[in-house]
Design an enzyme around this catalytic site. Structure first.
Site, PDB file in Angstrom:
ATOM      1  N   ASN A  83       0.870  -1.188   0.000  1.00  0.00           N
ATOM      2  CA  ASN A  83       0.000   0.000   0.000  1.00  0.00           C
ATOM      3  C   ASN A  83       0.907   1.237   0.000  1.00  0.00           C
ATOM      4  O   ASN A  83       1.517   1.559   1.011  1.00  0.00           O
ATOM      5  CB  ASN A  83      -0.874  -0.059   1.265  1.00  0.00           C
ATOM      6  N   TRP A  84       0.969   1.899  -1.149  1.00  0.00           N
ATOM      7  CA  TRP A  84       1.888   3.043  -1.278  1.00  0.00           C
ATOM      8  C   TRP A  84       1.292   4.335  -0.743  1.00  0.00           C
ATOM      9  O   TRP A  84       1.921   5.386  -0.808  1.00  0.00           O
ATOM     10  CB  TRP A  84       2.316   3.204  -2.747  1.00  0.00           C
ATOM     11  N   LYS A  85       0.054   4.264  -0.284  1.00  0.00           N
ATOM     12  CA  LYS A  85      -0.610   5.434   0.322  1.00  0.00           C
ATOM     13  C   LYS A  85      -0.409   6.668  -0.543  1.00  0.00           C
ATOM     14  O   LYS A  85      -0.419   6.576  -1.773  1.00  0.00           O
ATOM     15  CB  LYS A  85      -0.097   5.626   1.763  1.00  0.00           C
ATOM     16  N   GLU A 108      -5.549  -5.236  10.314  1.00  0.00           N
ATOM     17  CA  GLU A 108      -4.517  -4.241  10.588  1.00  0.00           C
ATOM     18  C   GLU A 108      -4.811  -3.534  11.903  1.00  0.00           C
ATOM     19  O   GLU A 108      -5.601  -2.582  11.939  1.00  0.00           O
ATOM     20  CB  GLU A 108      -4.476  -3.200   9.464  1.00  0.00           C
ATOM     21  N   SER A 111       3.280  -2.511  10.270  1.00  0.00           N
ATOM     22  CA  SER A 111       4.730  -2.586  10.464  1.00  0.00           C
ATOM     23  C   SER A 111       5.338  -3.922  10.032  1.00  0.00           C
ATOM     24  O   SER A 111       6.263  -4.427  10.674  1.00  0.00           O
ATOM     25  CB  SER A 111       5.106  -2.261  11.914  1.00  0.00           C
ATOM     26  N   GLY A 146       2.726  -1.284   4.325  1.00  0.00           N
ATOM     27  CA  GLY A 146       2.758   0.142   4.014  1.00  0.00           C
ATOM     28  C   GLY A 146       4.200   0.604   3.817  1.00  0.00           C
ATOM     29  O   GLY A 146       4.788   0.443   2.741  1.00  0.00           O
ATOM     30  N   GLY A 147       4.789   1.149   4.867  1.00  0.00           N
ATOM     31  CA  GLY A 147       6.122   1.763   4.801  1.00  0.00           C
ATOM     32  C   GLY A 147       7.158   0.923   4.079  1.00  0.00           C
ATOM     33  O   GLY A 147       7.889   1.431   3.208  1.00  0.00           O
TER      34      GLY A 147
HETATM   35  P1  PGA Z   1       2.715   0.013   7.719  1.00  0.00           P
HETATM   36  O1  PGA Z   1       1.253   0.295   7.074  1.00  0.00           O
HETATM   37  O2  PGA Z   1       3.243  -1.211   7.085  1.00  0.00           O
HETATM   38  O3  PGA Z   1       3.515   1.255   7.346  1.00  0.00           O
HETATM   39  O4  PGA Z   1       2.524  -0.112   9.189  1.00  0.00           O
HETATM   40  C1  PGA Z   1       0.368  -0.753   6.822  1.00  0.00           C
HETATM   41  C2  PGA Z   1      -0.892  -0.207   6.215  1.00  0.00           C
HETATM   42  O5  PGA Z   1      -1.319   0.900   6.603  1.00  0.00           O
HETATM   43  O6  PGA Z   1      -1.518  -0.843   5.353  1.00  0.00           O
END
Ligand code: PGA
Length: 252
Positions: free
Chosen positions: A9-11, A168, A214, A235-236
């Site tokens: 998820n590149w947000k 999540e 995370s 995400g990150g």
């Molecule tokens: P994260 O985000 O891996 O940066 O914690 C996960 C997400 O929001 O889907």
């Protein structure tokens, strides 16, 4: 057997050029990953370009959100699921906690969006997860079950073939605090039992339940070792092609 899904998820992080570069770098790095489905979710404006670049590869493209309405609605600023399919998306993330938290999405909204995605023939990655206060007050299970029921309300057994669940925990997103593999397994078990109650055992056994929060190259393996963890929503650590590829290739 449930085929694992590793989704990035590149947000709202990447400009068009950055998204295309990341996708092109990623392509050869995950080309041999047959053990799982690989999905990346760029921002709306990069979907078409990224989808064109990864066409014919094992990478699938997901949007991060969509409208509750189908095409032809008077819905200024919205993007319908059929428009996402039109530019090459196969998946849509629905009900991410950031949308629930910052854009007021409720289970009812998530339910409408999920239905819009399914009706278009795409796969919905439906996100659920409790906040820290809800976990600390002992309500994590009931919160997640309520979200799940509300988000999947009215879906048939056939519809469920187009559903992926992402658990999540909000306290683990972007915080560096991963749920322990045991905490993840416990909630994934709750989710699977809840799916069995709502849609029967076969659906529960077939539905992929991803963990998100995370996820990094160094913790993916212990999460994937859990019997009810069928992949990850990252995400990150998905923003960098090498680190995301390491997560995808956790088995290799
Ligand atoms: P994260 O985000 O891996 O940066 O914690 C996960 C997400 O929001 O889907």
């Amino acid at each position: 057997m449930r085929k694992p899904v590793i989704a990035g998820n590149w947000k709202m992080y990447k400009l068009l050029g950055e998204a295309v570069d990341t996708a092109l770098t990623l392509k050869p790095l995950v080309a041999n990953a047959n053990h799982c489905e690989v999905v990346i979710a760029p921002v709306f404006t990069a979907l078409k370009s990224v989808a064109d670049r990864v066409e014919g590869s094992n990478i699938r493209v997901s949007a991060q959100n969509c409208s509750t309405e189908a095409k032809h609605g008077a819905q200024t600023g919205e993007v319908a699921a059929d428009m996402l399919r039109d530019v090459g998306c196969s998946h849509v993330i629905v009900g991410h906690s950031e949308r629930r938290q910052f854009y007021g999405e409720t289970d009812a909204t998530v339910n409408l969006k999920t239905k819009a995605v399914i009706q278009t023939g795409l796969t919905a990655i439906v996100c659920v997860g409790e906040k820290l206060s809800e976990r600390e007050s002992g309500n994590a299970e009931s919160v997640v079950k309520t979200q799940l029921k509300g988000s999947l309300d009215g879906l048939t057994v056939a519809d469920m073939e187009r559903i992926i669940i992402a658990y999540e925990p909000v306290w683990a997103i972007g915080t560096g605090k991963t749920a322990t593999p045991e905490q993840a397994q416990e909630m994934h078990g709750v989710i699977r039992r809840s799916l069995a109650e709502s849609h029967g055992r076969d659906v529960a056994e077939a539905t992929r339940v991803l963990y998100g929060g995370s996820v990094k190259p160094d913790n993916i393996r212990s999460l994937m070792d859990q019997p009810d963890v069928d992949g990850a929503l990252v995400g990150g650590a998905s923003l960098d092609a090498e680190s995301f590829a390491q997560i995808v290739n956790y088995k290799v």
